[in-house]
Enzyme design. Structure first.
Site, mmCIF file in Angstrom:
data_model
loop_
_atom_site.group_PDB
_atom_site.id
_atom_site.type_symbol
_atom_site.label_atom_id
_atom_site.label_comp_id
_atom_site.label_asym_id
_atom_site.label_seq_id
_atom_site.Cartn_x
_atom_site.Cartn_y
_atom_site.Cartn_z
ATOM 1 C CB SER A 160 -0.920 0.012 1.205
ATOM 2 O OG SER A 160 -2.061 -0.728 0.894
ATOM 3 C CE1 TYR A 217 -4.836 0.950 4.371
ATOM 4 C CE2 TYR A 217 -3.246 -0.347 5.548
ATOM 5 C CZ TYR A 217 -3.772 0.101 4.378
ATOM 6 O OH TYR A 217 -3.225 -0.293 3.198
ATOM 7 C CB VAL A 220 -0.156 -6.029 3.932
ATOM 8 C CG1 VAL A 220 -1.385 -5.380 4.522
ATOM 9 C CG2 VAL A 220 -0.284 -6.218 2.437
ATOM 10 C CE LYS A 240 -3.931 0.899 -1.084
ATOM 11 N NZ LYS A 240 -4.517 0.306 0.116
HETATM 12 N N1 GLU Z 1 -2.133 -5.300 -2.216
HETATM 13 C C1 GLU Z 1 -2.735 -5.211 -0.916
HETATM 14 C C2 GLU Z 1 -4.235 -5.305 -0.999
HETATM 15 O O1 GLU Z 1 -4.826 -4.743 -1.862
HETATM 16 C C3 GLU Z 1 -2.297 -3.921 -0.256
HETATM 17 C C4 GLU Z 1 -2.834 -3.760 1.130
HETATM 18 C C5 GLU Z 1 -1.900 -3.023 2.083
HETATM 19 O O2 GLU Z 1 -0.705 -2.962 1.902
HETATM 20 O O3 GLU Z 1 -2.425 -2.515 3.081
HETATM 21 O O4 GLU Z 1 -4.872 -5.946 -0.232
#
Ligand code: GLU
Length: 315
Positions: free
Chosen positions: A66, A242, A260, A69
């Protein structure tokens, strides 16, 4: 503060992080991620004046997840401008899990922010007509000053084979008219961006470029506009961790984004980038060592956004 004192604080922070690791678990909903070594821990700090501190597993490669992002949002803001992007995705903390679709379905007609999956899928979809994955990868390499960054095909294939939840989110977004481009292509770009490999060092570089207003301090090249960087850092502070973003902002107070794969990128404005890697996660999906480790650094080095009187200056 002298060099030895700084080194002691960094080692204490590592110890605080290490103590938390047994309480976390590596991600397993993407099966390939469950192969990570739970005991890895790396901390890397790069300052604007050229100092570099690396302790532990700072060269181990893992997927950015993430944290990508931030990069997709930055490119979207620069390609479309703020109004067009924020017309499709809000900038409010969600208080829900990263892959939740409850708010989106029941109470909101657009994703709450670009750091949760629904928001990042929306932003990825917007990018489809503007850039290719190869161009995005090239730009990510520059932002992380990491020429060795590549797509981890095993993680990518593993996530693509287990993508039902993100697919559900993406089709819900399409049904609401938020995603207007091809849904499967959107999922593909999003997953590929999540599967790029980094190290704690590359994340410290990314944090440093954000701290340095979007300019690569080694070359003086501007990679992002000031207003893009301000916005990214603000969203990292309010939404980067988050549904523990509020607590993290209170106790650590350094804009940070998690993934993650176990990575954290933190940025101390005008001063330094911090990269952390430890794949054991807490129940919110954030690297469990990160909070105690960064809280210690923040308190001892006075890095909290509202308590900035950095002790990192060497006397
Ligand atoms: N590729 C992961 C997902 O979409 C990223 C989630 C994350 O890093 O929080 O679930």
């Amino acid at each position: 503060m002298d060099k030895k004192e700084i080194q002691t604080i960094l080692e204490e922070a590592m110890e605080k992080g290490r103590e938390a690791i047994p309480y976390g678990e590596v991600a397993s909903y993407i099966p390939e991620l469950s192969k990570a070594d739970k005991n890895h821990l790396g901390l890397c700090i790069y300052t604007k004046d050229g100092r570099r501190y690396s302790i532990g597993d700072t060269n181990v490669r893992f997927t950015i997840q993430s944290i990508s992002k931030i990069i997709t949002l930055a490119v979207a803001l620069e390609s479309y401008g703020f109004d067009e992007v924020f017309e499709k995705v809000d900038v409010e903390p969600s208080g829900e899990a990263f892959n939740s679709l409850i708010d989106l379905d029941l109470s909101s007609n657009k994703p709450l922010n670009p750091m949760i999956n629904s928001g990042a899928l929306t932003v990825s979809s917007m990018l489809l007509p503007k850039v290719t994955f190869s161009e995005m990868k090239l730009f990510a390499k520059k932002l992380c000053m990491d020429p060795d960054m590549e797509l981890d095909k095993d993680v990518y294939n593993s996530e693509k084979a287990n993508i039902s939840r993100n697919r559900a989110i993406a089709y819900l977004l399409e049904s609401k008219g938020i995603i207007e481009n091809d849904v499967e292509d959107t999922l593909d770009l999003y997953t590929k961006m999540c599967s790029l490999t980094v190290t704690a060092e590359s994340l410290a570089n990314l944090g440093l470029i954000l701290a340095n207003d979007g300019i690569d301090p080694t070359t003086g090249t501007r990679l992002l506009k000031t207003e893009t960087v301000h916005t990214i850092k603000t969203i990292m502070l309010t939404c980067g961790m988050y549904d523990s973003s509020g607590e993290f902002a209170v106790y650590v107070g350094i804009p940070t984004k998690s993934g993650v794969g176990g990575g954290l990128v933190s940025t101390v404005d005008k001063e330094m980038g911090i990269g952390v890697f430890s794949p054991a996660l807490d129940e919110k999906g954030n690297c469990i060592a990160g909070r105690p480790l960064l809280e210690h650094l923040s308190k001892k080095l006075r890095l909290h956004i509202f308590d900035r009187s950095s002790k990192m200056d060497i006397e």
